[in-house]
Design a protein around this motif. Structure first.
Motif, PDB file in Angstrom:
ATOM      1  N   ARG A   8      32.447  11.276 -28.642  1.00 38.09           N
ATOM      2  CA  ARG A   8      31.373  12.219 -28.915  1.00 38.09           C
ATOM      3  C   ARG A   8      31.944  13.533 -29.422  1.00 38.09           C
ATOM      4  O   ARG A   8      31.414  14.157 -30.332  1.00 38.09           O
ATOM      5  CB  ARG A   8      30.530  12.447 -27.650  1.00 38.09           C
ATOM      6  CG  ARG A   8      29.603  11.292 -27.330  1.00 38.09           C
ATOM      7  CD  ARG A   8      28.644  11.669 -26.219  1.00 38.09           C
ATOM      8  NE  ARG A   8      29.314  11.767 -24.937  1.00 38.09           N
ATOM      9  CZ  ARG A   8      29.523  10.762 -24.120  1.00 38.09           C
ATOM     10  NH1 ARG A   8      29.127   9.547 -24.474  1.00 38.09           N
ATOM     11  NH2 ARG A   8      30.121  10.928 -22.962  1.00 38.09           N
ATOM     12  N   ASP A 131      22.868  17.152 -32.705  1.00 39.85           N
ATOM     13  CA  ASP A 131      22.099  16.088 -32.060  1.00 39.85           C
ATOM     14  C   ASP A 131      22.853  14.770 -32.206  1.00 39.85           C
ATOM     15  O   ASP A 131      22.983  14.240 -33.308  1.00 39.85           O
ATOM     16  CB  ASP A 131      20.722  15.990 -32.712  1.00 39.85           C
ATOM     17  CG  ASP A 131      19.821  14.963 -32.034  1.00 39.85           C
ATOM     18  OD1 ASP A 131      20.277  14.325 -31.061  1.00 39.85           O
ATOM     19  OD2 ASP A 131      18.674  14.811 -32.492  1.00 39.85           O
ATOM     20  N   GLY A 133      21.950  11.861 -30.779  1.00 37.93           N
ATOM     21  CA  GLY A 133      21.083  10.699 -30.744  1.00 37.93           C
ATOM     22  C   GLY A 133      20.787  10.173 -29.356  1.00 37.93           C
ATOM     23  O   GLY A 133      21.382  10.584 -28.352  1.00 37.93           O
ATOM     24  N   THR A 134      19.841   9.236 -29.301  1.00 32.76           N
ATOM     25  CA  THR A 134      19.360   8.719 -28.026  1.00 32.76           C
ATOM     26  C   THR A 134      20.406   7.879 -27.291  1.00 32.76           C
ATOM     27  O   THR A 134      20.480   7.907 -26.061  1.00 32.76           O
ATOM     28  CB  THR A 134      18.098   7.872 -28.251  1.00 32.76           C
ATOM     29  OG1 THR A 134      18.382   6.847 -29.219  1.00 32.76           O
ATOM     30  CG2 THR A 134      16.954   8.732 -28.771  1.00 32.76           C
ATOM     31  N   GLU A 135      21.220   7.127 -28.030  1.00 34.86           N
ATOM     32  CA  GLU A 135      22.235   6.302 -27.365  1.00 34.86           C
ATOM     33  C   GLU A 135      23.264   7.167 -26.654  1.00 34.86           C
ATOM     34  O   GLU A 135      23.689   6.862 -25.539  1.00 34.86           O
ATOM     35  CB  GLU A 135      22.924   5.390 -28.386  1.00 34.86           C
ATOM     36  CG  GLU A 135      22.020   4.301 -28.930  1.00 34.86           C
ATOM     37  CD  GLU A 135      22.775   3.347 -29.840  1.00 34.86           C
ATOM     38  OE1 GLU A 135      24.024   3.409 -29.856  1.00 34.86           O
ATOM     39  OE2 GLU A 135      22.124   2.523 -30.520  1.00 34.86           O
ATOM     40  N   GLN A 136      23.649   8.252 -27.297  1.00 34.21           N
ATOM     41  CA  GLN A 136      24.606   9.162 -26.667  1.00 34.21           C
ATOM     42  C   GLN A 136      23.951   9.871 -25.480  1.00 34.21           C
ATOM     43  O   GLN A 136      24.586  10.106 -24.454  1.00 34.21           O
ATOM     44  CB  GLN A 136      25.096  10.191 -27.689  1.00 34.21           C
ATOM     45  CG  GLN A 136      25.789   9.591 -28.908  1.00 34.21           C
ATOM     46  CD  GLN A 136      27.105   8.914 -28.555  1.00 34.21           C
ATOM     47  OE1 GLN A 136      27.724   9.235 -27.550  1.00 34.21           O
ATOM     48  NE2 GLN A 136      27.530   7.968 -29.373  1.00 34.21           N
ATOM     49  N   ALA A 137      22.674  10.206 -25.629  1.00 32.45           N
ATOM     50  CA  ALA A 137      21.970  10.893 -24.554  1.00 32.45           C
ATOM     51  C   ALA A 137      21.903  10.033 -23.300  1.00 32.45           C
ATOM     52  O   ALA A 137      21.960  10.539 -22.172  1.00 32.45           O
ATOM     53  CB  ALA A 137      20.561  11.265 -25.012  1.00 32.45           C
ATOM     54  N   LYS A 143      21.182  14.432 -22.113  1.00 32.15           N
ATOM     55  CA  LYS A 143      21.594  15.583 -22.912  1.00 32.15           C
ATOM     56  C   LYS A 143      22.108  15.098 -24.268  1.00 32.15           C
ATOM     57  O   LYS A 143      23.245  14.670 -24.398  1.00 32.15           O
ATOM     58  CB  LYS A 143      22.671  16.380 -22.165  1.00 32.15           C
ATOM     59  CG  LYS A 143      22.196  16.936 -20.824  1.00 32.15           C
ATOM     60  CD  LYS A 143      23.320  17.685 -20.123  1.00 32.15           C
ATOM     61  CE  LYS A 143      22.900  18.145 -18.728  1.00 32.15           C
ATOM     62  NZ  LYS A 143      21.845  19.166 -18.790  1.00 32.15           N
ATOM     63  N   ARG A 144      21.260  15.189 -25.268  1.00 32.89           N
ATOM     64  CA  ARG A 144      21.593  14.659 -26.585  1.00 32.89           C
ATOM     65  C   ARG A 144      22.192  15.705 -27.520  1.00 32.89           C
ATOM     66  O   ARG A 144      22.730  15.374 -28.569  1.00 32.89           O
ATOM     67  CB  ARG A 144      20.354  14.039 -27.226  1.00 32.89           C
ATOM     68  CG  ARG A 144      19.216  15.005 -27.480  1.00 32.89           C
ATOM     69  CD  ARG A 144      17.995  14.269 -28.020  1.00 32.89           C
ATOM     70  NE  ARG A 144      18.254  13.675 -29.323  1.00 32.89           N
ATOM     71  CZ  ARG A 144      17.571  12.657 -29.816  1.00 32.89           C
ATOM     72  NH1 ARG A 144      16.605  12.087 -29.090  1.00 32.89           N
ATOM     73  NH2 ARG A 144      17.847  12.175 -31.019  1.00 32.89           N
ATOM     74  N   TRP A 145      22.093  16.977 -27.174  1.00 33.78           N
ATOM     75  CA  TRP A 145      22.573  18.053 -28.033  1.00 33.78           C
ATOM     76  C   TRP A 145      23.892  18.617 -27.522  1.00 33.78           C
ATOM     77  O   TRP A 145      24.010  18.987 -26.363  1.00 33.78           O
ATOM     78  CB  TRP A 145      21.557  19.194 -28.098  1.00 33.78           C
ATOM     79  CG  TRP A 145      20.300  18.861 -28.837  1.00 33.78           C
ATOM     80  CD1 TRP A 145      19.164  18.317 -28.310  1.00 33.78           C
ATOM     81  CD2 TRP A 145      20.051  19.060 -30.225  1.00 33.78           C
ATOM     82  NE1 TRP A 145      18.208  18.155 -29.295  1.00 33.78           N
ATOM     83  CE2 TRP A 145      18.737  18.617 -30.483  1.00 33.78           C
ATOM     84  CE3 TRP A 145      20.805  19.576 -31.280  1.00 33.78           C
ATOM     85  CZ2 TRP A 145      18.161  18.671 -31.743  1.00 33.78           C
ATOM     86  CZ3 TRP A 145      20.229  19.637 -32.545  1.00 33.78           C
ATOM     87  CH2 TRP A 145      18.926  19.185 -32.766  1.00 33.78           C
ATOM     88  N   GLU A 293      18.340  19.654 -22.543  1.00 37.64           N
ATOM     89  CA  GLU A 293      18.834  18.562 -23.388  1.00 37.64           C
ATOM     90  C   GLU A 293      20.162  18.920 -24.041  1.00 37.64           C
ATOM     91  O   GLU A 293      20.624  18.241 -24.952  1.00 37.64           O
ATOM     92  CB  GLU A 293      17.808  18.236 -24.479  1.00 37.64           C
ATOM     93  CG  GLU A 293      16.464  17.757 -23.938  1.00 37.64           C
ATOM     94  CD  GLU A 293      15.473  17.475 -25.053  1.00 37.64           C
ATOM     95  OE1 GLU A 293      15.901  17.430 -26.228  1.00 37.64           O
ATOM     96  OE2 GLU A 293      14.276  17.301 -24.762  1.00 37.64           O
TER      97      GLU A 293
END
Length: 313
Positions: A8, A131, A133-137, A143-145, A293
């Motif tokens: 990431r 951002d 994305g949702t998979e990383q979040a 927390k996607r950001w 987030e």
């Protein structure tokens, strides 16, 4: 988990390097630019003086616009660079400096298959948010950001030289297209190419080349460097085979840039940045992501260090 976090971080650093690197290449000193009014004819060949007057008028008009929509493509090739292209589109503002763009391209592939296909990047108040994305979040408690505060990064180094470099890059970040106009005005080879239609708009095409040393002379951010640091930078550029910057700009009848192309050639490869601008003066409404987030890059690095992230996951 540690390895995923490093991936990431790699995605974030790739995006940050593109944005900051482009901004640094675009920085210049407005100086006396914009104080003269355009006096050149819109038809026929223009002398260098007439071309400079047109670009000075464009500098003033662009500076006053304070924002625009932007589409940019960065193409790299050569042994020392990962050949491919990065695309960026969205809105940017200056005075104050803000940005809300979406980036995509082959450059994110280096971060691994888990990297998102595109990343939204927001910048305001000297802070960049990415951002992931949702998979990383899902792996980061929602927390996607990722937040990167460059002033905090500079302070954390404890090294005055590195601090100057980072804060200098922060000052360059998200420079408006007027700064590229100012830089082109410093080119001794500035010339008027002629009329051309770009994006369906009638424009006048200008071009010029700056050596690396001429670019440093025209770029106020390098005033932060001591003579020794400046000489070291020049020596490094010479060793890398840096030939200089080839710049082309297309200006419409309203004295506003429609397109810019900046090319750089080194011994190890080339980089070409092509930017298209439109909707000057469009309101750049940029807001930071919700705090709930957002995950701080510096905090992640500290946690990785405590986990011994350098070892195999």
């Amino acid at each position: 988990m540690a390895m995923a976090a490093w991936k990431r971080a790699g995605v974030c650093l790739t995006a940050a390097a593109v944005v900051v690197g482009l901004a640094g290449c675009q920085d210049g000193d407005g100086g006396e630019s914009g104080k003269k009014k355009a006096g050149a004819s819109s038809s026929g060949a223009q002398s260098r003086t007439e071309a400079a007057e047109v670009l000075q008028a464009a500098f003033k008009k662009t500076s006053e616009a304070k924002s625009s929509k932007v589409r940019m493509t960065v193409e790299t090739s050569g042994a020392a660079a990962q050949s491919g292209a990065m695309e960026m589109s969205g809105v940017q503002g200056w005075d104050p400096a803000v940005m809300d763009v979406t980036m995509k391209g082959s450059g994110f592939a280096a971060a691994g298959p888990e990297a998102p296909e595109q990343i939204r990047v927001i910048m305001l108040d000297g802070v960049m948010y990415m951002d992931l994305g949702t998979e990383q979040a899902a792996q980061m408690d929602g927390k996607r950001w990722m937040k990167m505060d460059f002033k905090a990064l500079a302070d954390a180094t404890g090294d005055p030289k590195v601090q100057k470099q980072l804060t200098g890059g922060l000052e360059n970040m998200n420079q408006d297209p007027a700064q590229q106009l100012a830089l082109l005005l410093e080119s001794p080879s500035l010339k008027h190419v002629g009329p051309e239609k770009v994006d369906g708009v009638e424009t006048q095409h200008y071009k010029g080349t700056l050596s690396f040393e001429e670019m440093i002379d025209a770029n106020t951010s390098f005033d932060l460097l001591s003579k020794e640091e400046r000489d070291e930078l020049l020596a490094t550029a010479e060793k890398s085979g840096m030939k200089g910057y080839d710049t082309e700009i297309w200006v419409n009848e309203d004295d506003l840039p429609v397109k810019m192309v900046v090319g750089m050639t080194m011994a190890q490869g080339t980089m070409k940045m092509t930017s298209h601008f439109s909707d000057y003066g469009a309101k750049a409404e940029v807001e930071a992501p919700p705090a709930g987030e957002t995950f701080d890059f510096m905090q992640m690095i500290k946690e990785l260090e405590s986990l011994g992230a350098g070892s195999a996951a």
